[in-house]
Design a protein around this motif. Structure first.
Motif, PDB file in Angstrom:
ATOM      1  N   SER A   1       0.837  -1.205   0.000  1.00 13.76           N
ATOM      2  CA  SER A   1       0.000   0.000   0.000  1.00 13.76           C
ATOM      3  C   SER A   1       0.868   1.250   0.000  1.00 13.76           C
TER       4      SER A   1
ATOM      5  N   ILE B   1      -4.545   1.411  -5.436  1.00  9.45           N
ATOM      6  CA  ILE B   1      -5.423   0.252  -5.258  1.00  9.45           C
ATOM      7  C   ILE B   1      -4.697  -1.062  -5.512  1.00  9.45           C
TER       8      ILE B   1
ATOM      9  N   THR C   1      -2.417  -2.135  -2.699  1.00  9.34           N
ATOM     10  CA  THR C   1      -3.229  -2.393  -1.503  1.00  9.34           C
ATOM     11  C   THR C   1      -3.967  -3.722  -1.593  1.00  9.34           C
ATOM     12  N   VAL C   2      -4.707  -3.952  -2.681  1.00  6.88           N
ATOM     13  CA  VAL C   2      -5.521  -5.177  -2.733  1.00  6.88           C
ATOM     14  C   VAL C   2      -4.681  -6.410  -3.066  1.00  6.88           C
TER      15      VAL C   2
ATOM     16  N   TYR D   1      -8.802   2.465   5.082  1.00  2.00           N
ATOM     17  CA  TYR D   1      -8.471   1.037   5.208  1.00  2.00           C
ATOM     18  C   TYR D   1      -9.570   0.273   5.941  1.00  2.00           C
TER      19      TYR D   1
ATOM     20  N   ARG E   1     -12.713   0.914   5.808  1.00  2.00           N
ATOM     21  CA  ARG E   1     -13.773   0.709   4.818  1.00  2.00           C
ATOM     22  C   ARG E   1     -13.433  -0.454   3.889  1.00  2.00           C
ATOM     23  N   LEU E   2     -12.157  -0.583   3.555  1.00  2.00           N
ATOM     24  CA  LEU E   2     -11.716  -1.667   2.669  1.00  2.00           C
ATOM     25  C   LEU E   2     -11.613  -3.001   3.393  1.00  2.00           C
TER      26      LEU E   2
ATOM     27  N   THR F   1     -11.215   7.354  -2.470  1.00  2.00           N
ATOM     28  CA  THR F   1     -12.536   7.490  -1.837  1.00  2.00           C
ATOM     29  C   THR F   1     -13.610   7.850  -2.855  1.00  2.00           C
TER      30      THR F   1
ATOM     31  N   LEU G   1     -14.516   4.650  -4.644  1.00  2.00           N
ATOM     32  CA  LEU G   1     -15.321   3.777  -3.782  1.00  2.00           C
ATOM     33  C   LEU G   1     -16.748   4.291  -3.670  1.00  2.00           C
TER      34      LEU G   1
ATOM     35  N   LEU H   1     -17.430  -2.553  -3.421  1.00  2.00           N
ATOM     36  CA  LEU H   1     -16.056  -2.890  -3.042  1.00  2.00           C
ATOM     37  C   LEU H   1     -15.612  -4.186  -3.708  1.00  2.00           C
TER      38      LEU H   1
ATOM     39  N   PHE I   1     -12.260  -4.758  -6.032  1.00  2.00           N
ATOM     40  CA  PHE I   1     -11.260  -5.752  -5.654  1.00  2.00           C
ATOM     41  C   PHE I   1     -11.111  -6.812  -6.744  1.00  2.00           C
TER      42      PHE I   1
END
Length: 572
Positions: free
Chosen positions: A122, A135, A138-139, A244, A246-247, A380, A383, A417, A421
């Motif tokens: 991330s 993204i 992070t994912v 994070y 929220r994810l 954000t 999302l 989400l 992802f």
């Protein structure tokens, strides 16, 4: 966690072949591959044996198949191949029972027990927003961390913040010029200030020099400069943690380049002793042999300030000393490949033998999300857009009777989400991909929404059938389509191990699509033939067996989606 049924039978087949041929199992293992489903589950080619045995491959295969006896496997020759098929029993019951008993832990194992993996992923910059381009790190990082956790590794996930360097000087002097003192803890305001300061620095060398000077004050431990840095850093981290959460992503450690501020001089001294350093245009560089046009590894700039290469060297050494890692994975864009090649070369030249356990887990770019003005696309905002678009789809499907939910807003968040992802993770990580709203939110495409719907459908079938059965007769599951679903479920433990070994979450994503497709094919059989329905009337034992298979499918889908960080709604 015990070895999966698939792995056990495969290992038994490999061992039987090895004993028959009088060679170590390790020589056979790599040659045993999944078979064409029409011919079996496992296949061993005999071509490599022809020269030594002075026989035609089909004759060798026939001889081996005749002599091999492995409980639970039906072994036959097919031309030059020795094929093995899992027997209906006990394989069917073993797979269903494992998936149902383990739930979202299904697919895991213990190959990582007692081992540690350090994950660096991330890694946004403070005083800047988390942009959509973050993204991928992070994912992908989150999924790779989950894969290792599932295999028993101790995972030390590090969010390595860019919290040191001239860019912070830009924020600081920008705030002096453009900041509102009443908005010192407003992340959006800090971002606005940074953008203004950055634009001005590009046009005014004197302003840029003020930013550099502020950073030099930080490196010199100036109390006023460090106090402002700390305040803005904490504001950034608060905002990051909100995103994070929220994810659904957490890190074991949130650290930054600043963590190594007092650890760099000893590293520079060690490099001087082991590899050597030299001056180049006033800067201090590592004295390595460089290829033509290759930029050197800079340890200090001509003004004496350090660079992130220096801090990464200090970080690598520190992480090994702290965690004694078996793997250290850096989930960073392919654009940084040269940086990591050089980082590893310097560590190797220093005699740090842990470098062979360090891997740059690279990934490609996302296209299709740039703005006309060239502005940064905020994560954000993406999302929120995903949730909004998903909510429209959910409401339309509710109106048409296709979706049932008591909380459309919560379901829209899960679908939105999941779309983002899965839209990323279904791609091989090293490839580029193009972001397309219509594609990622398609309920019938290769999407997160399609998989979430498959999971919800399995849950709905179980509800209609009176719940998952406590007992069932696995011998009743003889339809080819039932066995196809079963074999897809059985493969997850193998897929998880391969995905972790290759740091490739797309393996799990593709497996999920395969399982969902097989389950859909099986479920829709009943539309043409009542005798093939899951919720069969008139044959209760067969209905209970089919419900058990449906429950195992639900559990396996939930396990795969959870590994990728995707929610598993039960109503949809």
């Amino acid at each position: 966690m015990s070895t999966s049924a698939y792995s056990r039978y495969r290992a038994a087949f490999v061992e039987a072949l090895a004993q028959s041929l009088g060679v170590p199992a390790s020589e056979i293992d790599a040659q045993v591959k999944p078979a064409d489903p029409a011919h079996g589950d496992l296949s061993f080619p005999t071509f490599p044996l022809a020269k030594a045995q002075k026989k035609a491959p089909p004759a060798i295969a026939a001889g081996l198949a005749q002599n091999l006896k492995v409980p639970g496997l039906e072994i036959v020759a097919a031309g030059p191949y020795v094929n093995a098929r899992f027997s209906l029993l006990p394989f069917t019951a073993e797979v269903i029972d494992a998936a149902r008993a383990q739930g979202t832990r299904y697919g895991g194992g213990d190959s990582g027990a007692g081992k540690t993996v350090v994950m660096d992923y991330s890694s946004p910059n403070i005083a800047k927003p988390i942009a959509f381009h973050h993204i991928r790190s992070t994912v992908i990082g989150h999924a790779v961390a989950n894969l290792h956790r599932a295999l028993g590794y101790r995972v030390e996930g590090i969010n390595y913040l860019g919290d040191w360097g001239k860019q912070f000087g830009l924020v600081a002097v920008g705030f002096q010029e453009y900041g509102d003192p009443t908005k010192r803890q407003d992340m959006a305001h800090l971002v606005k200030v940074y953008v203004q300061a950055n634009q001005r620095a590009e046009k005014e060398p004197a302003f840029d020099e003020r930013a550099r000077d502020f950073f030099r004050r930080m490196e010199a431990n100036d109390a006023e400069a460090l106090a402002l840095w700390k305040e803005f850093r904490e504001t950034s981290i608060r905002d990051f943690l909100r995103i994070y959460a929220r994810l659904g992503i957490r890190f074991e450690h949130i650290e930054g380049e600043s963590f190594y501020q007092d650890k760099m001089e000893p590293v520079i001294e060690e490099i001087s002793r082991t590899v050597g350093v030299k001056q180049s245009e006033g800067a201090l560089i590592v004295d390595l042999p460089y290829e033509e046009n290759e930029p050197p590894v800079l340890l200090k700039k001509n003004d004496g300030s350090t660079l992130y290469a220096t801090r990464d060297l200090a970080a690598a050494i520190d992480r090994h000393e702290r965690f004694h890692f078996d793997k250290s994975l850096y989930v960073v864009a392919t654009d940084q490949a040269l940086h990591f090649r050089q980082l590893f070369r310097v560590l190797e030249a220093m005699g740090r033998d842990f470098v062979d356990r360090m891997v740059h887990v690279n990934f490609g770019r996302v296209h299709g999300m740039s703005t006309r003005q060239g502005n940064v696309v905020l994560l954000t905002d993406v999302l929120d857009e995903a949730r909004s678009r998903a909510l429209t789809l959910v409401k339309n499907n509710i109106a048409e009777g296709k979706i049932q939910t008591d909380d459309p807003e919560a379901l829209a968040e899960q679908i939105g989400l999941g779309a983002i992802f899965f839209g990323d993770l279904k791609n091989r990580r090293a490839t580029d991909y193009t972001f397309d709203w219509d594609e990622i939110l398609n309920f019938t495409g290769h999407t997160g929404a399609y998989l979430q719907y498959a999971h919800a459908r399995a849950c709905n079938i179980l509800r209609k059938g009176g719940g998952a059965p406590t007992t069932y007769d696995a011998s009743r599951l003889t339809l080819p389509e039932e066995q196809a679903v079963l074999r897809a479920i059985a493969r997850l433990p193998v897929v998880v191990q391969e995905a972790a070994d290759q740091q490739e979450p797309s393996y799990v994503a593709r497996w999920l699509l395969d399982l969902a497709a097989e389950f859909s094919r099986y479920y829709t059989l009943g539309n043409q033939d009542r005798a093939r329905r899951v919720l069969l009337e008139g044959d209760e034992p067969l209905k209970q067996a089919r419900l058990a298979l449906t429950d195992a499918t639900r559990a396996a889908l939930a396990a795969g989606l959870t590994l990728l960080g995707i929610a598993t709604p039960e109503n949809m």
